[in-house]
Design a protein around this motif. Structure first.
Motif, PDB file in Angstrom:
ATOM      1  N   UNK A 164       0.174  13.270  -0.596  1.00 22.92           N
ATOM      2  CA  UNK A 164      -0.607  12.079  -0.943  1.00 22.92           C
ATOM      3  C   UNK A 164       0.294  10.875  -1.200  1.00 22.92           C
ATOM      4  N   UNK A 165       1.445  11.099  -1.833  1.00 26.95           N
ATOM      5  CA  UNK A 165       2.404  10.007  -2.059  1.00 26.95           C
ATOM      6  C   UNK A 165       2.918   9.483  -0.721  1.00 26.95           C
ATOM      7  N   UNK A 166       3.213  10.402   0.203  1.00 26.61           N
ATOM      8  CA  UNK A 166       3.727   9.994   1.524  1.00 26.61           C
ATOM      9  C   UNK A 166       2.691   9.157   2.283  1.00 26.61           C
ATOM     10  N   UNK A 167       1.421   9.575   2.237  1.00 32.17           N
ATOM     11  CA  UNK A 167       0.374   8.832   2.952  1.00 32.17           C
ATOM     12  C   UNK A 167       0.216   7.437   2.372  1.00 32.17           C
ATOM     13  N   UNK A 168       0.145   7.340   1.030  1.00 38.46           N
ATOM     14  CA  UNK A 168       0.011   6.030   0.389  1.00 38.46           C
ATOM     15  C   UNK A 168       1.216   5.153   0.704  1.00 38.46           C
ATOM     16  N   UNK A 169       2.404   5.756   0.673  1.00 43.83           N
ATOM     17  CA  UNK A 169       3.646   5.030   0.956  1.00 43.83           C
ATOM     18  C   UNK A 169       3.651   4.504   2.401  1.00 43.83           C
ATOM     19  N   UNK A 170       3.190   5.330   3.339  1.00 44.97           N
ATOM     20  CA  UNK A 170       3.150   4.919   4.748  1.00 44.97           C
ATOM     21  C   UNK A 170       2.200   3.748   4.962  1.00 44.97           C
ATOM     22  N   UNK A 171       1.027   3.792   4.347  1.00 40.11           N
ATOM     23  CA  UNK A 171       0.060   2.696   4.512  1.00 40.11           C
ATOM     24  C   UNK A 171       0.586   1.402   3.883  1.00 40.11           C
ATOM     25  N   UNK A 172       1.244   1.504   2.732  1.00 44.03           N
ATOM     26  CA  UNK A 172       1.807   0.314   2.101  1.00 44.03           C
ATOM     27  C   UNK A 172       2.895  -0.294   2.982  1.00 44.03           C
ATOM     28  N   UNK A 173       3.695   0.554   3.611  1.00 47.53           N
ATOM     29  CA  UNK A 173       4.746   0.045   4.508  1.00 47.53           C
ATOM     30  C   UNK A 173       4.154  -0.667   5.712  1.00 47.53           C
ATOM     31  N   UNK A 174       3.011  -0.191   6.193  1.00 49.59           N
ATOM     32  CA  UNK A 174       2.334  -0.897   7.291  1.00 49.59           C
ATOM     33  C   UNK A 174       1.887  -2.289   6.847  1.00 49.59           C
ATOM     34  N   UNK A 175       1.444  -2.388   5.590  1.00 50.36           N
ATOM     35  CA  UNK A 175       1.054  -3.699   5.045  1.00 50.36           C
ATOM     36  C   UNK A 175       2.281  -4.592   4.917  1.00 50.36           C
ATOM     37  N   UNK A 176       3.423  -4.004   4.492  1.00 48.95           N
ATOM     38  CA  UNK A 176       4.647  -4.791   4.315  1.00 48.95           C
ATOM     39  C   UNK A 176       5.177  -5.321   5.649  1.00 48.95           C
ATOM     40  N   UNK A 177       4.802  -4.687   6.744  1.00 44.63           N
ATOM     41  CA  UNK A 177       5.193  -5.218   8.050  1.00 44.63           C
ATOM     42  C   UNK A 177       4.455  -6.512   8.363  1.00 44.63           C
ATOM     43  N   UNK A 178       3.296  -6.704   7.705  1.00 44.99           N
ATOM     44  CA  UNK A 178       2.495  -7.907   7.925  1.00 44.99           C
ATOM     45  C   UNK A 178       2.847  -8.993   6.917  1.00 44.99           C
ATOM     46  N   UNK A 179       3.052  -8.595   5.653  1.00 41.13           N
ATOM     47  CA  UNK A 179       3.393  -9.546   4.597  1.00 41.13           C
ATOM     48  C   UNK A 179       4.322  -8.875   3.589  1.00 41.13           C
ATOM     49  N   UNK A 180       5.112  -9.634   2.836  1.00 40.60           N
ATOM     50  CA  UNK A 180       6.136  -9.034   1.968  1.00 40.60           C
ATOM     51  C   UNK A 180       5.596  -8.382   0.705  1.00 40.60           C
ATOM     52  N   UNK A 181       4.387  -8.644   0.317  1.00 37.93           N
ATOM     53  CA  UNK A 181       3.812  -8.020  -0.877  1.00 37.93           C
ATOM     54  C   UNK A 181       2.294  -8.075  -0.785  1.00 37.93           C
ATOM     55  N   UNK A 182       1.646  -7.266  -1.610  1.00 44.95           N
ATOM     56  CA  UNK A 182       0.184  -7.305  -1.717  1.00 44.95           C
ATOM     57  C   UNK A 182      -0.188  -7.172  -3.181  1.00 44.95           C
ATOM     58  N   UNK A 183      -1.064  -8.054  -3.641  1.00 48.13           N
ATOM     59  CA  UNK A 183      -1.527  -8.029  -5.027  1.00 48.13           C
ATOM     60  C   UNK A 183      -2.959  -7.520  -5.058  1.00 48.13           C
ATOM     61  N   UNK A 184      -3.166  -6.463  -5.838  1.00 45.47           N
ATOM     62  CA  UNK A 184      -4.502  -5.877  -6.003  1.00 45.47           C
ATOM     63  C   UNK A 184      -4.954  -6.166  -7.423  1.00 45.47           C
ATOM     64  N   UNK A 185      -6.018  -6.948  -7.566  1.00 40.29           N
ATOM     65  CA  UNK A 185      -6.530  -7.316  -8.887  1.00 40.29           C
ATOM     66  C   UNK A 185      -7.729  -6.439  -9.239  1.00 40.29           C
ATOM     67  N   UNK A 186      -7.957  -6.265 -10.545  1.00 37.57           N
ATOM     68  CA  UNK A 186      -9.018  -5.383 -11.018  1.00 37.57           C
ATOM     69  C   UNK A 186      -9.892  -6.121 -12.023  1.00 37.57           C
ATOM     70  N   UNK A 187     -11.195  -6.063 -11.790  1.00 34.13           N
ATOM     71  CA  UNK A 187     -12.170  -6.656 -12.706  1.00 34.13           C
ATOM     72  C   UNK A 187     -13.194  -5.581 -13.027  1.00 34.13           C
ATOM     73  N   UNK A 188     -12.893  -4.803 -14.040  1.00 31.83           N
ATOM     74  CA  UNK A 188     -13.710  -3.664 -14.453  1.00 31.83           C
ATOM     75  C   UNK A 188     -13.837  -2.650 -13.319  1.00 31.83           C
ATOM     76  N   UNK A 189     -14.987  -2.620 -12.609  1.00 28.85           N
ATOM     77  CA  UNK A 189     -15.187  -1.630 -11.551  1.00 28.85           C
ATOM     78  C   UNK A 189     -15.025  -2.231 -10.157  1.00 28.85           C
TER      79      UNK A 189
END
Length: 678
Positions: free
Chosen positions: A42-67
């Motif tokens: 599961x860590x490897x899968x999440x890591x792979x998807x994040x790396x695909x995002x990093x190929x598009x942009x240098x960071x991603x911010x995920x904000x949380x508002x309750x649910x």
């Protein structure tokens, strides 16, 4: 440019997969020890998807508002139970946002999940970033909800008017309508935090590169235009740190540009700026992965000339303990590591066991044995074993009510994981087993409640989302699972089909609907009255593929529909049964002014071998061409006539073989070759 990359929109499917895998990895880390196959995968899968995002942009911010999860100012689908679970689990830690940055390692991701699944009391507070640093997490930034910033007090009209006045001044500073002295007054009178708060409230579309530069330039210039001081720089950093994450990087980039333009003034200011302030500034640049300008490189060279006290790096020993690499060792531990004292703490029997293990030479595993062992410890096998144990315990006659509730709750959690990982066959096994246990133990209300959960609208919606994303990769299990739900799932499948945009997923969902036979057709007929053309087309396709002749009366009204795609789909359905009404509708298509519709009519004629339209095809074949395109357009006509196999076409083919042309010789040769192939 980096700024441009930040604005590139993310692919919805990629973002969805990344969030789902982050949630799975968070849950697995809380359930299993480090190194467990479920955790690693599961860590490897999440890591792979994040790396695909990093190929598009240098960071991603995920904000949380309750649910709710918010990315790029857009809230993700609230009805998705996976998003909701992830948002609630993070919000409970008082976390406002998480920023994942390029350079993130799988080890950092594991350590971060370990932290967020620990006690909430040790996580989000004033020392959160320091805590992340101690755990080696340098590419994840966490923003906490600051409840101290909330206050309830009455505001007088004079105070409100003053605030509005300052807001107008700040807006003027950003837009460049203030003079030099007025601009300096704004940054002098307002605290860095107050200025940042007002900038945060300005819509993004109102800000640009010039706006950022004006604020930074004003901070770095005093009224007398003297070199800026430690206080000036620290105020600037405080203001930037108080900005929302998406603005922080923009203002830091602007700081880099402004400093690089004013090199001489920065060199004069070096002696007045403290080392700590410069380090803080460089740290801010590094966190956002910004390129350090030449002026700051000069400052670094100046710092390199400082003489460091190397004694600081030696172990420090106090009266009763040893400090090594910032780790305080007790006196007992100190004695363990002293030479000659090892035997006092390790028994002879234990040493013999260790020596025996070291001397033992295991037999090397062969290829098939390795394959079997790998399969046994794979994530699906582990989930299958765990679910089997839970089901067996749930069906035990002597199980206590409290324990049964725990087993059922664990099965619910596993059900969600199975959905996310495409293990539909195992989920089907859980549902069928629970149904059996319910029949055998009708007095056990917990079993009914478990089935209610799996049959709930929220869970079925999550199932639909899973089928849309990955269902076609696990077809056999998917069919087994929808069979467990029976006819109740057909409306949900149709709704998912309507929302789906990719053709491959649409075909898979249609296959699931067709699995239910006449029941699926009955539900599709109900949706023919939908006003949307693509819904009508999909339903007609289902009726055509199902092959029930009694559904034809519902199809005929759409043979002359205003939308050509709906019209063609209805005609296809009727031609499949060689229905005269469909043949007449097909003939009408040949008189259309739309070349694409005529082409479709030609193709349908050959596909369904409609002999009744041979005269129309021969008419097109004998039509004189005035261009190479006109001649080449006869090729599909020849192919369709060949598929139909009507003798009337032979005379037309002979005419083609006699054709000669100087201007369009290659086109004529091409259709002659088609005749020969036919």
């Amino acid at each position: 440019m980096v700024e441009d990359k930040e604005k590139i929109p993310l692919d919805t499917r990629l973002l969805t997969n990344a969030i789902i895998e982050l949630n799975i990895s968070r849950r697995n880390v809380s359930l299993y020890p480090k190194g467990h196959p479920a955790v690693n995968q599961s860590i490897k899968k999440a890591f792979d998807y994040l790396n695909q995002i990093f190929e598009i942009r240098p960071f991603i911010t995920v904000a949380f508002a309750k649910d709710t999860i918010v990315v790029d100012e857009h809230a993700l689908e609230k009805k998705n139970p996976v998003f909701r679970e992830f948002a609630l689990s993070i919000s409970r830690l008082n976390v406002a946002y998480i920023t994942f940055k390029k350079g993130l390692t799988d080890e950092e991701l594991y350590n971060f999940n370990k932290l967020v699944t620990s006690s909430r009391d040790i996580f989000c507070n004033e020392k959160t970033q320091e805590l992340l640093g101690k755990q080696g997490i340098h590419h994840i930034e966490v923003g906490c909800i600051d409840y101290d910033s909330f206050s309830f007090k009455e505001t007088t009209e004079e105070q409100q008017a003053e605030e509005n006045l300052w807001e107008r001044y700040v807006y003027g500073l950003l837009k460049g309508t203030l003079g030099g002295n007025e601009a300096f007054e704004v940054v002098s009178e307002l605290s860095p935090e107050e200025l940042a708060q007002m900038i945060n409230e300005v819509p993004d579309e109102e800000l640009d590169e010039n706006s950022y530069d004006r604020v930074i330039t004003t901070y770095l210039k005093s009224a007398s235009d003297t070199p800026f001081s430690t206080e000036d720089m620290q105020r600037l950093l405080n203001m930037i740190n108080s900005l929302r994450p998406e603005l922080r990087r923009q203002f830091l980039s602007s700081t880099v540009r402004c400093l690089d333009k004013d090199r001489e003034r920065l060199k004069r200011a070096v002696k007045d700026i403290s080392v700590d302030t410069i380090i803080n500034m460089l740290d801010a640049f590094n966190k956002e992965q910004l390129t350090i300008p030449e002026t700051l490189k000069t400052i670094l060279e100046k710092f390199s000339s400082l003489n460091l006290d190397l004694d600081m790096l030696k172990p420090v020993e106090s009266e009763d303990s040893l400090m090594l690499d910032d780790i305080l060792l007790s006196e007992d531990m100190k004695r363990v590591f002293q030479e000659g004292n090892y035997s006092e703490f390790v028994s002879e029997e234990y040493k013999r066991e260790i020596e025996s293990l070291v001397k033992t030479k295991g037999k090397p595993l062969k290829g098939k044995q390795i394959e079997e062992l790998t399969k046994e410890f794979s994530e699906p096998a582990i989930y299958k074993s765990l679910c089997g144990v839970m089901l067996e315990l749930s069906g035990s006659s002597g199980v206590e009510e409290e324990n049964l509730k725990k087993y059922i709750e664990r099965l619910k959690q596993q059900g969600t994981i199975l959905l996310e990982t495409g293990q539909y066959d195992e989920l089907a096994n859980i549902i069928t087993t629970l149904e059996t246990l319910k029949r055998e133990n009708p007095e056990r209300t917990e079993l009914s409640e478990a089935l209610d959960y799996f049959y709930s609208t929220d869970f079925i919606e999550a199932l639909m989302e899973s089928l849309r994303l990955i269902g076609r990769l696990f077809r056999e299990g998917a069919f087994k699972l929808v069979d467990c739900y029976g006819n109740r799932i057909i409306p949900h499948l149709l709704d998912a089909l309507i929302k789906e945009e990719t053709s491959s997923s649409r075909k898979f969902l249609i296959a699931l609907i067709l699995y239910f036979g006449r029941e699926g057709v009955e539900e599709a007929v109900k949706l023919l009255g939908d006003s949307r053309w693509f819904v009508k087309r999909n339903m007609l396709y289902i009726l055509s593929e199902a092959g029930y002749e009694e559904s034809l009366p519902y199809v005929k009204p759409y043979c002359r529909h205003e939308n050509s795609k709906v019209r063609l789909e209805a005609i296809k359905c009727l031609l499949k049964f060689n229905d005269p009404y469909g043949i007449e509708a097909l003939k009408e298509l040949f008189s259309s002014d739309d070349h694409e519709i005529v082409h479709q009519a030609i193709v349908l004629s050959g596909t369904y071998r409609v002999k009744e339209v041979v005269p129309e095809l021969l008419s097109l074949l004998r039509k004189k061409g005035i261009s190479g395109y006109d001649i080449l357009s006869k090729s599909p006509v020849i192919k369709s006539l060949g598929q139909i196999g009507d003798p009337r076409a032979i005379a037309g083919f002979k005419d083609i073989m006699k054709l000669k042309s100087v201007l369009f010789k290659s086109a004529v040769d091409s259709i002659k070759e088609e005749v020969v192939r036919t």
